[in-house]
Design a protein around this motif. Structure first.
Motif, mmCIF file in Angstrom:
data_model
loop_
_atom_site.group_PDB
_atom_site.id
_atom_site.type_symbol
_atom_site.label_atom_id
_atom_site.label_comp_id
_atom_site.label_asym_id
_atom_site.label_seq_id
_atom_site.Cartn_x
_atom_site.Cartn_y
_atom_site.Cartn_z
ATOM 1 N N LEU A 107 119.527 5.922 63.704
ATOM 2 C CA LEU A 107 120.956 6.205 63.661
ATOM 3 C C LEU A 107 121.708 5.407 64.713
ATOM 4 O O LEU A 107 121.214 5.210 65.814
ATOM 5 C CB LEU A 107 121.178 7.706 63.891
ATOM 6 N N MET A 108 122.886 4.945 64.354
ATOM 7 C CA MET A 108 123.668 4.125 65.276
ATOM 8 C C MET A 108 124.974 4.792 65.683
ATOM 9 O O MET A 108 125.546 5.586 64.949
ATOM 10 C CB MET A 108 123.943 2.757 64.652
ATOM 11 N N GLU A 109 125.416 4.409 66.853
ATOM 12 C CA GLU A 109 126.654 4.976 67.411
ATOM 13 C C GLU A 109 127.846 4.529 66.563
ATOM 14 O O GLU A 109 127.927 3.384 66.124
ATOM 15 C CB GLU A 109 126.796 4.503 68.862
ATOM 16 N N GLN A 110 128.777 5.437 66.379
ATOM 17 C CA GLN A 110 129.850 5.200 65.414
ATOM 18 C C GLN A 110 130.852 4.119 65.820
ATOM 19 O O GLN A 110 131.187 3.245 65.016
ATOM 20 C CB GLN A 110 130.585 6.528 65.168
ATOM 21 N N ILE A 111 131.354 4.196 67.049
ATOM 22 C CA ILE A 111 132.450 3.291 67.432
ATOM 23 C C ILE A 111 131.940 1.845 67.540
ATOM 24 O O ILE A 111 132.667 0.885 67.269
ATOM 25 C CB ILE A 111 133.126 3.757 68.744
ATOM 26 N N ASN A 112 130.664 1.720 67.889
ATOM 27 C CA ASN A 112 130.032 0.400 67.913
ATOM 28 C C ASN A 112 130.154 -0.272 66.544
ATOM 29 O O ASN A 112 130.292 -1.479 66.444
ATOM 30 C CB ASN A 112 128.560 0.574 68.314
ATOM 31 N N ILE A 113 130.133 0.542 65.517
ATOM 32 C CA ILE A 113 130.200 -0.026 64.168
ATOM 33 C C ILE A 113 131.644 -0.141 63.676
ATOM 34 O O ILE A 113 132.048 -1.169 63.156
ATOM 35 C CB ILE A 113 129.365 0.818 63.178
HETATM 36 C C1 LIG Z 1 125.784 -1.905 68.456
HETATM 37 O O1 LIG Z 1 125.568 -2.493 67.213
HETATM 38 C C2 LIG Z 1 124.706 -3.611 67.207
HETATM 39 C C3 LIG Z 1 124.598 -4.122 65.797
HETATM 40 O O2 LIG Z 1 125.842 -4.288 65.211
HETATM 41 C C4 LIG Z 1 123.342 -3.231 67.734
HETATM 42 O O3 LIG Z 1 122.517 -4.358 67.822
HETATM 43 C C5 LIG Z 1 123.490 -2.588 69.100
HETATM 44 O O4 LIG Z 1 122.244 -2.102 69.535
HETATM 45 C C6 LIG Z 1 124.465 -1.437 69.052
HETATM 46 N N1 LIG Z 1 124.700 -0.926 70.366
HETATM 47 C C7 LIG Z 1 124.748 0.359 70.617
HETATM 48 C C8 LIG Z 1 125.004 0.739 72.046
HETATM 49 O O5 LIG Z 1 124.584 1.208 69.775
#
Ligand SMILES: *[C@@H]1O[C@H](CO)[C@@H](O)[C@H](O)[C@H]1NC(C)=O
Ligand SMILES: *[C@@H]1O[C@H](CO)[C@@H](O)[C@H](O)[C@H]1NC(C)=O
Length: 842
Positions: A455-461
């Motif tokens: 899962l990835m952080e929202q605002i980063n995307i």
């Molecule tokens: C932010 O997104 C990029 C991919 O778009 C990813 O490589 C990176 O790890 C992400 N950073 C965080 C802090 O989630």
């Protein structure tokens, strides 16, 4: 005072030369700012330009001026001005030069609080979101990438002001600027790097050579020449960090901000006036109301999360730009009283004289002038004090102001200004031609989207280009699973860092959950009917304003960071967090600009049938309306809807959320120290029901209303309302020839400001249609529930009706002469009136 004694020694010639030299400058010493050689007590109010429309600015500034203000204070909002690096926007609501020129044209000064960190309950504290993704950056500390960006924007703004000759040193209105903002609160956690950063910021600002002083609020260590200033509900105990700096109060909080789900915080005006008088009596020469007009967080500008779209702040001018009484009027009288003290105030330092255990006098005397402030800090009772051979009765928690050391012209507790009750009334303008469009979620799996394991952080995307981010995954379920065979449900558990989520499985909405004001983290559970084979889990994560305060608030996570798990399977609970996820930023409707007049044509809309209308999540709606006649401010009543965003003619009115307020709304007594939570109103009703629709965004006919509703609701009950004055109440005491009373004060002396007139004033386009109550005698009670006392002039109602009904405003005297009788000799009488204001018949 250093400079003044030098003048005295060296005589007129030196003074003349000195004045010549300092023309077009702002300097300061321990007593005040000195503008072109002149000292003034400066009264200031915050009005944030993006929180109203350019069409409202002039009116707001004129109201501020009539309220006795000398200065307008505003932050500068970096994120609206530089939406992407090097791309600037200074148009429309963001036209800061036009705003400052509007202030200047009306003869007021400006305190320009550049920050560029502003907090302000504004999205991300005013920082552009892209700033977070500058490599190696760390906000508000001794960090090169951050300092370079901060310097770049600060210089950009200063150069812009200089190019327009807006600094006082160039003949313009800006007399003071601010760098950084409330750093002291975070100071400890930044350690030595924080100290280095503050020193750098002060030096960087000073080197921009604006010709006017810089300030830092809530930063005890503000290095010279920067003035450290106070923010708070009270600032009378504040002392600047150097003996040669003046006491400046950059934020006298006139109320408080509001969060969805919380009640409205009000600050009673007698306490606010008391706080200001306390500051001035001890020598404070510059104070600023935060806010004087709070306005609206249009679009997605509110911070938080969960800050309401309304930023009304219980300010003297309400969200809609209308005067709030009695706050506005009472402060206006306070300002007049303070200004009468100015000659004495600058002729000496404060002389402190104790008058009792919790009673004090502060006296300024010199050059034949004398002014005194008499205070009573008791919270329960009035106290009689002796000052210069006269007796004065001081109400609890109050200060009397005596600009001649004899006559009381104002007491902070005695509110004689009219009280006005505002109401939202329906306009004749109907919302018509309703159509809806369902946000298509079947295409989620296709389309260009990002995928990852885990899962990835929202605002980063999203980079905050939308409130919304879809998190989708799929799971294969064997038809032989027990729950499938037995038709039982599985449990889906979703842990989120904020701020809300709508859960869909196989296209069906199974529930929604939100973080709270206390913590943005939450766990959502949904009972799921799985099917044999592939099941699609789609989670719409929603951000509701990025944090604006706290140490390294920029590093707080938003969105679904897990775990996400599915329970009730034969193998128990399985963790989906580390599996494959795909992401899609925003809604299809956003991509297609469905909110704008030309965007609506890109999709098929269907007529809404109110009869068969059932609640459906993720729906776009549109309708049209004509603009109601008149010039009362307009709003949308959104009570029948749940949560989403609304646009009019493509302009975003803001996020709406019908969330009921939980709090303690017991009656509040103003004496005693104020804090948020003390005077709450609006419990158990939606925190915000009405959303301001600025008239300048409307065409006379066929205005397009678009809304996106996340959950459901009844659109047929959305209505366009206007804000009008419902009733006005006013009261005053008679001047009694013999009775010494503390309402009129000072042993029966005629007051210099207050007279015995009662004035009633209706709103724009209104007139007094009815007198609900009028009594000259000993009536009592509060506006809306006045009652006759034992003494009452029986002709009261009839006389007042004759003088007032049909008028826009009227004045009547509280005197035996006016009523042609004395209903109770030897009793101090008052006149109380409640009138109803209605639209003037044509
Ligand atoms: C932010 O997104 C990029 C991919 O778009 C990813 O490589 C990176 O790890 C992400 N950073 C965080 C802090 O989630
Ligand atoms: C919506 O409101 C209208 C008007 O009050 C009412 O007649 C209708 O039944 C409501 N519809 C639903 C689904 O609640």
């Amino acid at each position: 005072m250093e400079a003044i004694s030098v003048f005295k020694l060296l005589g007129f010639f030196v003074i003349f030369t000195h004045l010549h030299l300092i023309t077009g400058t702002v300097t300061y010493d321990r007593r005040s700012l000195i503008i072109n050689g002149e000292r003034r007590i400066l009264i200031s109010g915050s009005i944030h330009y993006p929180r109203s429309t350019p069409e409202m600015w002039e009116d707001l500034v004129i109201k501020a001026k009539n309220g006795g203000l000398d200065v307008i204070d505003t932050y500068v909002f970096w994120n609206v001005h530089e939406p992407s690096p090097g791309i600037y926007d200074f148009t429309g609501r963001y036209d800061i030069v036009r705003f400052i020129k509007t202030v200047a044209r009306n003869g007021l000064y400006v305190n320009l609080r550049i920050g560029p960190y502003v907090c302000a309950e504004w999205n991300f504290g005013g920082f552009p979101v892209w700033l977070k993704y500058v490599p190696g950056i760390s906000f508000r500390t001794d960090n090169e990438p951050f300092k370079a960006a901060m310097q770049g924007f600060t210089r950009k703004i200063v150069e812009m002001m200089k190019a327009e000759n807006l600094f006082e040193s160039q003949g313009g209105p800006i007399i003071l600027s601010q760098i950084e903002n409330e750093y002291g609160a975070q100071r400890k956690s930044y350690g030595a790097a924080g100290k280095a950063y503050i020193n750098w910021a002060a030096k960087m600002a000073a080197e921009l050579n604006t010709g006017v002083p810089w300030s830092m609020c809530k930063e005890v260590d503000a290095p010279d020449p920067v003035i450290n200033t106070c923010n708070g509900f009270y600032c009378d105990t504040f002392t600047p960090n150097k003996p040669y700096k003046p006491a400046i109060w950059t934020e006298a909080w006139s109320g408080w901000f509001t969060e969805f789900g919380a009640p409205i915080e009000q600050r009673p005006v007698p306490d606010l006036a008391f706080a200001v008088a306390r500051f001035v009596q001890k020598g404070g020469s510059f104070f600023n109301y935060y806010m004087y007009h709070g306005g609206t967080n249009f679009g997605r500008t509110s911070g938080g999360p969960f800050i309401t779209t309304s930023y009304d702040y219980d300010a003297p001018i309400d969200e809609y730009g209308l005067i709030r009484e009695p706050k506005y009027g009472h402060l206006t009288e306070l300002h007049r009283a303070i200004k009468l003290c100015e000659p004495a105030f600058f002729s000496s330092d404060a002389i402190y004289i104790p008058l009792g255990q919790r009673q004090q006098a502060y006296v300024y005397e010199g050059n034949g002038n004398c002014a005194a402030f008499l205070s009573n800090f008791e919270t329960e009772f009035a106290v009689r004090v002796l000052f210069r051979n006269r007796h004065y009765k001081l109400p609890p928690w109050s200060i009397s102001i005596l600009p001649d050391c004899k006559n009381v012209v104002f007491n902070t507790a005695k509110v004689v200004s009219q009280t006005s009750g505002m109401q939202m009334v329906r306009t004749g303008s109907r919302l018509k031609s309703w159509e809806s469009h369902h946000e298509d979620i079947s295409t989620l799996a296709n389309g260009p989207s990002l995928s990852s394991f885990g899962l990835m952080e929202q605002i980063n995307i999203t980079r905050d280009t939308s409130d919304y981010l879809w998190y989708s995954t799929s799971i294969n379920i064997s038809p032989s699973e027990t729950i499938i065979r037995e038709g039982r449900k599985a449990t889906l558990t979703v842990q989120s860092r904020g701020h809300g989520v709508h859960i869909f499985v196989n296209g069906r909405h199974l529930g929604s959950a939100y973080g709270s004001r206390e913590t943005t983290r939450f766990t959502a559970n949904a009972h799921v009917d799985l099917q044999g084979g592939t099941n699609i889990i789609s989670l719409l994560s929603m951000a509701a304003g990025l944090p604006n305060v706290g140490t390294h608030f920029e590093s707080r996570d938003t969105g679904i960071l897990g775990p996400v798990s599915l329970g009730g399977l034969d193998q128990g609970t399985i963790d989906l967090s580390r599996g494959p996820w795909t992401y899609k930023v925003g809604l299809n409707g956003e991509t297609m600009n469905l909110n704008s007049p030309h965007g609506t044509s890109f999709v098929d809309w269907s007529r809404v049938s109110f009869v068969n209308h059932h609640q459906q999540p993720l729906k776009w709606y549109k309708a049209y309306f004509d603009t109601p006649k008149g010039n009362e401010p307009l709003a949308l009543d959104m009570k029948s809807m749940v949560r989403g965003q609304v646009w009019v003619n493509g302009q975003s009115i803001g996020r709406y959320w019908t969330k009921h307020a939980k709090g303690k709304c017991s009656p509040c007594k103003y004496p005693g120290a104020f804090r948020p939570g003390k005077c709450q109103t609006g419990c158990n009703v939606p925190t915000q029901r009405w959303y301001h629709v600025p008239r300048s965004w409307l065409n006379p006919r066929r205005n397009l209303l678009v809304l996106f509703e996340e959950v459901g609701g009844n659109i047929s009950r959305i209505s366009l309302v206007k804000r009008t004055q419902a009733n006005v109440c006013s009261s005053t005491f008679e001047h009694h020839p013999t009775i010494s009373n503390w309402q009129i004060e000072s042993s029966g002396e005629t007051s210099m400001l207050r007279d015995t007139k009662v004035r009633l004033q209706c709103g724009i386009g209104q007139s007094i249609s009815e007198i609900k109550f009028a009594s000259f005698g000993t009536p009592f009670g509060s506006c809306g529930s006045f009652q006759h006392g034992t003494c009452h002039a029986p002709n009261s109602l009839e006389l007042i009706q004759k003088s007032c009904v049909g008028q826009e405003s009227c004045e009547v005297m509280a005197s035996n002469d006016y009523f042609a009788m004395d209903p109770c000799p030897n009793v101090l009488k008052r006149l109380l009136i409640e009138a109803v204001c209605s639209i003037k018949p044509n």
